[in-house]
Design an enzyme around this catalytic site. Sequence first.
Site, short mmCIF file in Angstrom:
data_model
loop_
_atom_site.label_atom_id
_atom_site.label_comp_id
_atom_site.label_asym_id
_atom_site.label_seq_id
_atom_site.Cartn_x
_atom_site.Cartn_y
_atom_site.Cartn_z
CG HIS A 136 -12.16 -0.45 -5.63
ND1 HIS A 136 -11.14 -1.38 -5.60
CD2 HIS A 136 -12.94 -0.73 -4.58
CE1 HIS A 136 -11.32 -2.17 -4.56
NE2 HIS A 136 -12.39 -1.80 -3.92
CG ASP A 161 -2.15 0.88 1.09
OD1 ASP A 161 -2.01 2.05 0.69
OD2 ASP A 161 -3.24 0.39 1.39
CG ASP A 166 -9.80 -4.62 -0.49
OD1 ASP A 166 -10.63 -4.13 -1.26
OD2 ASP A 166 -9.91 -4.59 0.76
N1 SAH Z 1 -8.10 -4.04 2.77
C1 SAH Z 1 -8.48 -2.82 3.49
C2 SAH Z 1 -9.05 -1.75 2.61
C3 SAH Z 1 -8.17 -1.27 1.50
S1 SAH Z 1 -8.68 0.29 0.85
C4 SAH Z 1 -9.44 -3.14 4.63
O1 SAH Z 1 -9.69 -4.29 4.94
O2 SAH Z 1 -9.98 -2.24 5.25
C5 SAH Z 1 -7.67 0.45 -0.56
C6 SAH Z 1 -6.22 0.77 -0.27
O3 SAH Z 1 -5.53 0.67 -1.51
C7 SAH Z 1 -5.95 2.18 0.27
O4 SAH Z 1 -5.30 2.11 1.51
C8 SAH Z 1 -5.04 2.83 -0.80
O5 SAH Z 1 -3.98 3.62 -0.26
C9 SAH Z 1 -4.48 1.63 -1.51
N2 SAH Z 1 -4.12 1.90 -2.91
C10 SAH Z 1 -4.89 2.42 -3.89
N3 SAH Z 1 -4.22 2.51 -5.05
C11 SAH Z 1 -2.96 2.04 -4.79
C12 SAH Z 1 -1.78 1.87 -5.58
N4 SAH Z 1 -1.77 2.20 -6.88
N5 SAH Z 1 -0.68 1.38 -4.99
C13 SAH Z 1 -0.68 1.06 -3.67
N6 SAH Z 1 -1.76 1.16 -2.88
C14 SAH Z 1 -2.89 1.66 -3.43
MG MG Z 2 -12.49 -3.66 -0.27
#
Ligand code: SAH
Ligand code: MG
Length: 214
Positions: free
Chosen positions: A142, A70, A139
């Site tokens: 999006h 992340d 995850d």
């Molecule tokens: N799995 C988590 C929710 C993830 S939310 C839970 O259970 O609550 C999505 C995450 O993806 C965010 O923290 C965001 O910083 C990360 N993210 C989005 N695009 C990204 C990228 N290109 N590279 C790395 N992290 C990314």
């Molecule tokens: Mg999710």
Amino acid sequence: MLDTPLRTIALATKGFMPEVEGDALYTAAHLACAAMPGLPIVEVGSYCGRSTVWLGAVARATGTVVYAVDHHGGSEENQAGWEWHDPEIVDTNGRINTLPFFRSTMQRADLTSVVRECVGDSQVIGTAWNEPLAFCFVDGGHARDVARADYAVWARHVAVGGSLAIHDVFEQSADGGQAPFEEIYLPAVQSGDFIEISQCGSLRVLQRIATYLK
Ligand code: SAH
Ligand code: MG
């Protein structure tokens, strides 16, 4: 199953993983890691570490590790003015920074020895990656281009017999954004490399059965 102390920590952590889906994630990851001893887990998108607690517990139980990928700057939908914005995760520079929350969750859960922080862009990290995975949980962002890039760089690292789990898969646009469904789930199934083995809520778990993807 996640024990009661870890469950309490997971459920108290900010994030987007419903309890039943976290339990399904645990079951799927445990199955894959027990079948593929020594191979690790990758989580793409850890946020404050909520889902990482379930995966970290699997890693501890099966003798492996979780790489928690992340950049901690939040997805498009987490930014100010968007639907999933939380002002509490904005730092003194006015930017989203979930890394301190993630660290504190892992410390409270006593999972720091089995969870490796991989702070950076998922596409960059996945492109440089070269270790086969027992379990890959996607995850992350999006937005369509982010979901497409996550599929392109991560799916090929799942070992045959291992699993690719995808969160926020909605077949109907009325239920949620289509990017995980159209840019990750469908291409994975259509590649011929993956078959669906379980689902719970918006979580879909696919097992890798072939290696057309290189
Ligand atoms: N799995 C988590 C929710 C993830 S939310 C839970 O259970 O609550 C999505 C995450 O993806 C965010 O923290 C965001 O910083 C990360 N993210 C989005 N695009 C990204 C990228 N290109 N590279 C790395 N992290 C990314
Ligand atoms: Mg999710």
